[in-house]
Design a protein around this motif. Structure first.
Motif, PDB file in Angstrom:
ATOM      1  N   UNK A   8      41.339  33.792  45.827  1.00 29.06           N
ATOM      2  CA  UNK A   8      40.243  34.158  44.878  1.00 29.06           C
ATOM      3  C   UNK A   8      40.900  34.177  43.558  1.00 29.06           C
ATOM      4  N   UNK A   9      41.369  32.881  43.020  1.00 29.45           N
ATOM      5  CA  UNK A   9      41.745  32.514  41.758  1.00 29.45           C
ATOM      6  C   UNK A   9      40.283  32.453  41.094  1.00 29.45           C
ATOM      7  N   UNK A  10      40.549  32.083  39.633  1.00 23.48           N
ATOM      8  CA  UNK A  10      39.167  32.149  38.735  1.00 23.48           C
ATOM      9  C   UNK A  10      38.148  31.085  39.440  1.00 23.48           C
ATOM     10  N   UNK A  11      38.711  30.199  39.766  1.00 21.02           N
ATOM     11  CA  UNK A  11      37.939  28.887  40.561  1.00 21.02           C
ATOM     12  C   UNK A  11      37.338  29.438  41.856  1.00 21.02           C
ATOM     13  N   UNK A  12      38.173  29.943  42.658  1.00 24.20           N
ATOM     14  CA  UNK A  12      37.624  30.534  44.080  1.00 24.20           C
ATOM     15  C   UNK A  12      36.473  31.478  43.640  1.00 24.20           C
ATOM     16  N   UNK A  13      36.631  32.456  42.607  1.00 24.59           N
ATOM     17  CA  UNK A  13      35.653  33.505  42.324  1.00 24.59           C
ATOM     18  C   UNK A  13      34.436  32.765  42.018  1.00 24.59           C
ATOM     19  N   UNK A  17      30.770  32.949  43.722  1.00 23.84           N
ATOM     20  CA  UNK A  17      29.594  33.434  43.037  1.00 23.84           C
ATOM     21  C   UNK A  17      28.442  32.481  43.094  1.00 23.84           C
ATOM     22  N   UNK A  18      28.853  31.146  42.833  1.00 26.28           N
ATOM     23  CA  UNK A  18      27.799  30.089  42.808  1.00 26.28           C
ATOM     24  C   UNK A  18      27.232  29.983  44.025  1.00 26.28           C
ATOM     25  N   UNK A  19      28.072  29.716  45.287  1.00 29.30           N
ATOM     26  CA  UNK A  19      27.491  29.533  46.542  1.00 29.30           C
ATOM     27  C   UNK A  19      26.576  30.800  47.173  1.00 29.30           C
ATOM     28  N   UNK A  20      27.442  32.078  46.722  1.00 27.49           N
ATOM     29  CA  UNK A  20      26.354  33.311  47.281  1.00 27.49           C
ATOM     30  C   UNK A  20      24.991  33.326  46.736  1.00 27.49           C
ATOM     31  N   UNK A 228      38.437  37.716  34.891  1.00 22.11           N
ATOM     32  CA  UNK A 228      38.422  37.965  36.400  1.00 22.11           C
ATOM     33  C   UNK A 228      37.414  39.007  37.113  1.00 22.11           C
ATOM     34  N   UNK A 229      37.515  40.127  36.337  1.00 21.27           N
ATOM     35  CA  UNK A 229      36.591  41.282  36.781  1.00 21.27           C
ATOM     36  C   UNK A 229      35.319  40.912  36.558  1.00 21.27           C
ATOM     37  N   UNK A 230      34.917  40.434  35.583  1.00 23.75           N
ATOM     38  CA  UNK A 230      33.359  40.093  35.392  1.00 23.75           C
ATOM     39  C   UNK A 230      32.741  39.007  36.689  1.00 23.75           C
ATOM     40  N   UNK A 231      33.585  37.928  36.943  1.00 23.80           N
ATOM     41  CA  UNK A 231      33.409  37.155  38.080  1.00 23.80           C
ATOM     42  C   UNK A 231      33.304  37.615  39.138  1.00 23.80           C
ATOM     43  N   UNK A 232      34.567  38.275  39.578  1.00 24.95           N
ATOM     44  CA  UNK A 232      34.632  39.050  40.647  1.00 24.95           C
ATOM     45  C   UNK A 232      33.644  39.972  40.878  1.00 24.95           C
ATOM     46  N   UNK A 236      30.472  39.618  43.743  1.00 26.82           N
ATOM     47  CA  UNK A 236      30.212  40.754  44.820  1.00 26.82           C
ATOM     48  C   UNK A 236      28.636  41.200  44.671  1.00 26.82           C
ATOM     49  N   UNK A 237      28.300  41.083  43.395  1.00 28.67           N
ATOM     50  CA  UNK A 237      26.608  41.342  43.382  1.00 28.67           C
ATOM     51  C   UNK A 237      25.787  40.207  44.114  1.00 28.67           C
ATOM     52  N   UNK A 238      26.343  39.251  44.164  1.00 26.94           N
ATOM     53  CA  UNK A 238      25.375  38.112  44.868  1.00 26.94           C
ATOM     54  C   UNK A 238      25.687  38.032  46.255  1.00 26.94           C
ATOM     55  N   UNK A 239      26.550  38.956  46.764  1.00 30.57           N
ATOM     56  CA  UNK A 239      26.664  38.963  48.576  1.00 30.57           C
ATOM     57  C   UNK A 239      27.934  38.544  48.721  1.00 30.57           C
TER      58      UNK A 239
END
Ligand code: FAD
Length: 489
Positions: A8-13, A17-20, A228-232, A236-239
């Motif tokens: 869950x580095x910035x790229x993983x996050x 987000x994109x795929x979810x 980080x917080x915003x993308x994480x 989460x919001x996207x599931x």
């Protein structure tokens, strides 16, 4: 489709987000107990520190991520453009405020260095031209798909690349355009933005100043960790589902296809796998029996960093958010880094986020993130080196600011190559994956997909297009596009 993301580095996050947001069932496994990897933060005795990245450029890629997920980018994440992107200091007392505005920057250079304003214009025009020709190809597309090369515009740009100082070093280009030694040093510094050596890296990399002086440098409200917080939270919001303290032990492969992950003793089935883990360790630890891309894994690493996080018991009005205290012999400094050593007079970078947000330090105090470039870990005696460097950094900063700094240190923490590796699994503690010193470096990074194991993708600083937050965000976008292409075919 079930997609497993490792890290869950910035790229993983961003990938999660994109795929979810496309409706996939995304599960992220992170070894640490927190998201963000290098892009994390901590508090120490009333001082807040961003642990890793301190400079935020190309915010459009964060905005783009929110838009791709169907959200207004500025509801959950906001940032301000900096008027002064960096405060530069030299040992002879010269000081310079590098304004974000090009004209103001050129005027300041003319006033402080006596260099005609046109020289700044010449360097930035060269930078803008190089970005215009190559930026989209090298940064925004996979270099490893025929579809990229089938585009006539890409082919036309490729033909122009050798003429864009591919065979000349960054330093040579800066000597040609900036001419004045201090201005050359200032523009050479941009090589460190991807851990490279300006005396070796191709002049094509002179696109980097364009990001800071044309597109601007920014400060996220809430600090770098707010990214980080915003993308994480977006993921989460996207599931997307997150599992912390969950190191992945193996990528399961069946019939040449990524089939799942082993986490602890559990085997979890997935239709696709995305690794945000450093490419080197993905192969060595998670795919020990797979054929290894040896040439890619052997690439020279980028430099690492030694950081002293200091709570400082007073404020320094002459310092800003970003400050550089230059060494006297820049070429020697980089030659030593190449040789695995550190100069006795290293260039010192001080980031003080309490300049932008006073709540990051007690009233009247400052939080100093004091960093020097050091080589990647090749077995140096780090304990001895750190204590030597600490004394030299303190002596330099005290000399250049005319104040004995050591008695002002209220608290201290240290980050260095060994802990960068142990905290984020970054091979040898390199900050940006592989170095860009080689003119073919852009083609030698690992692609964002595996050509040998179907359904396995890569994002993050050690894969294409490289390290740094903006490029990590682009790697997530490329993974999304490649996966969509694969599914469509
Ligand atoms: P990383 O942040 O490397 O995270 C990878 C994650 O994967 C980690 O959380 C790790 O725990 C997890 N992981 C690894 N293996 C496993 C496993 N097997 N199972 C589960 N989880 C695993 N960039 C900038 O843009 N601006 C800067 O100013 C800047 N300065 C920097 C200063 C420092 C000191 C450092 C260290 C870096 C800096 N960078 C900067 C670079 C930037 O931080 C990185 O390029 C970027 O954050 C890397 O993100 P990433 O997604 O590749 O993953």
């Amino acid at each position: 489709m079930r997609i497993g993301v490792i890290g869950a580095g910035i790229a993983g996050l961003a990938t999660a987000a994109r795929l979810a947001s496309l409706g996939h069932e995304v599960s992220v496994y992170e070894a640490n107990s927190y998201p963000g990897g290098k892009l994390s933060a901590f508090w120490l005795e009333g001082y807040r520190f961003d642990a890793g990245p301190s400079l935020f450029t190309m915010p459009q890629y964060v905005d783009d991520l929110f838009r791709a997920a169907g959200e207004d980018p500025h509801v959950h994440f906001r940032y301000n453009r900096l008027d002064v992107v960096c405060h530069y200091f030299w040992e002879d007392g010269t000081r310079l405020h590098a304004h974000s505005d090009k004209e103001a920057f050129a005027a300041e250079v003319e006033q402080q260095l006596g260099v005609p304003a046109e020289r700044v214009g010449a360097v930035l025009a060269d930078s803008a031209h190089k970005y215009g020709v190559t930026g989209r190809i090298f940064l925004e597309k996979s270099l490893h798909k025929w579809s990229t090369w089938a585009d006539a515009k890409v082919l036309k740009a490729m033909l122009q690349i050798p003429g864009l100082d591919l065979f000349t070093s960054m330093n040579r280009v800066n000597e040609r355009l900036a001419k004045h030694p201090k201005l050359v040093q200032l523009f050479n510094r941009f090589a460190t933005y991807n851990g490279s050596n300006p005396y070796k890296a191709p002049g094509l990399l002179n696109i980097i100043p364009h990001f800071e002086h044309e597109q601007g440098a920014y400060y996220p409200i809430g600090g770098m960790h707010a990214i980080t917080e915003a993308v994480y939270e977006l993921a989460l919001r996207k599931g997307a589902a997150f599992h912390f303290g969950a190191p992945v032990r193996e990528i399961l492969v069946e019939n040449g296809r990524a089939a799942g992950l082993r986490v602890g003793e559990e085997e979890l089935p997935f239709d696709r796998v995305v690794s945000n883990m450093d490419v080197f360790f993905t192969y060595k630890k998670l795919l020990p029996n797979a054929r290894q891309p040896k040439r890619i894994l052997r690439q020279q690493k980028s430099t690492s960093a030694l950081i002293f996080y200091w709570g400082i018991k007073r404020s320094f009005p002459e310092l800003g958010l970003h400050n550089i205290l230059f060494s006297e012999d820049y070429e020697k400094e980089f030659a030593l880094l190449e040789a695995g050593a550190v100069s006795d007079d290293p260039t010192v970078y001080i980031n003080i986020s309490s300049k932008a947000d006073p709540a990051d330090a007690p009233a009247g105090h400052e939080n100093w993130f004091t960093m020097i470039n050091v080589p990647y870990n090749s077995g140096q005696d780090w304990d001895a080196l750190i204590s030597r460097c600490r004394a030299q950094v303190l002596a330099k900063v005290s000399r250049m600011l005319g104040t004995d700094v050591e008695p002002l240190i209220a608290c201290e923490d240290v980050l260095e190559p060994r802990t960068i590796e142990s905290r984020t699994q970054s091979h040898l503690g390199a900050l940006y994956g592989t170095s860009s010193n080689n003119r073919m470096a852009a083609f030698m990074r690992h692609p964002n997909f595996s050509s040998r194991i179907r359904g396995l993708y890569f994002c993050g600083g050690s894969a294409h297009p490289g390290g740094g937050i903006p490029l990590c965000l682009l790697s997530a976008k490329i993974v999304e596009e490649l996966m969509a292409e694969e599914m469509a075919s």
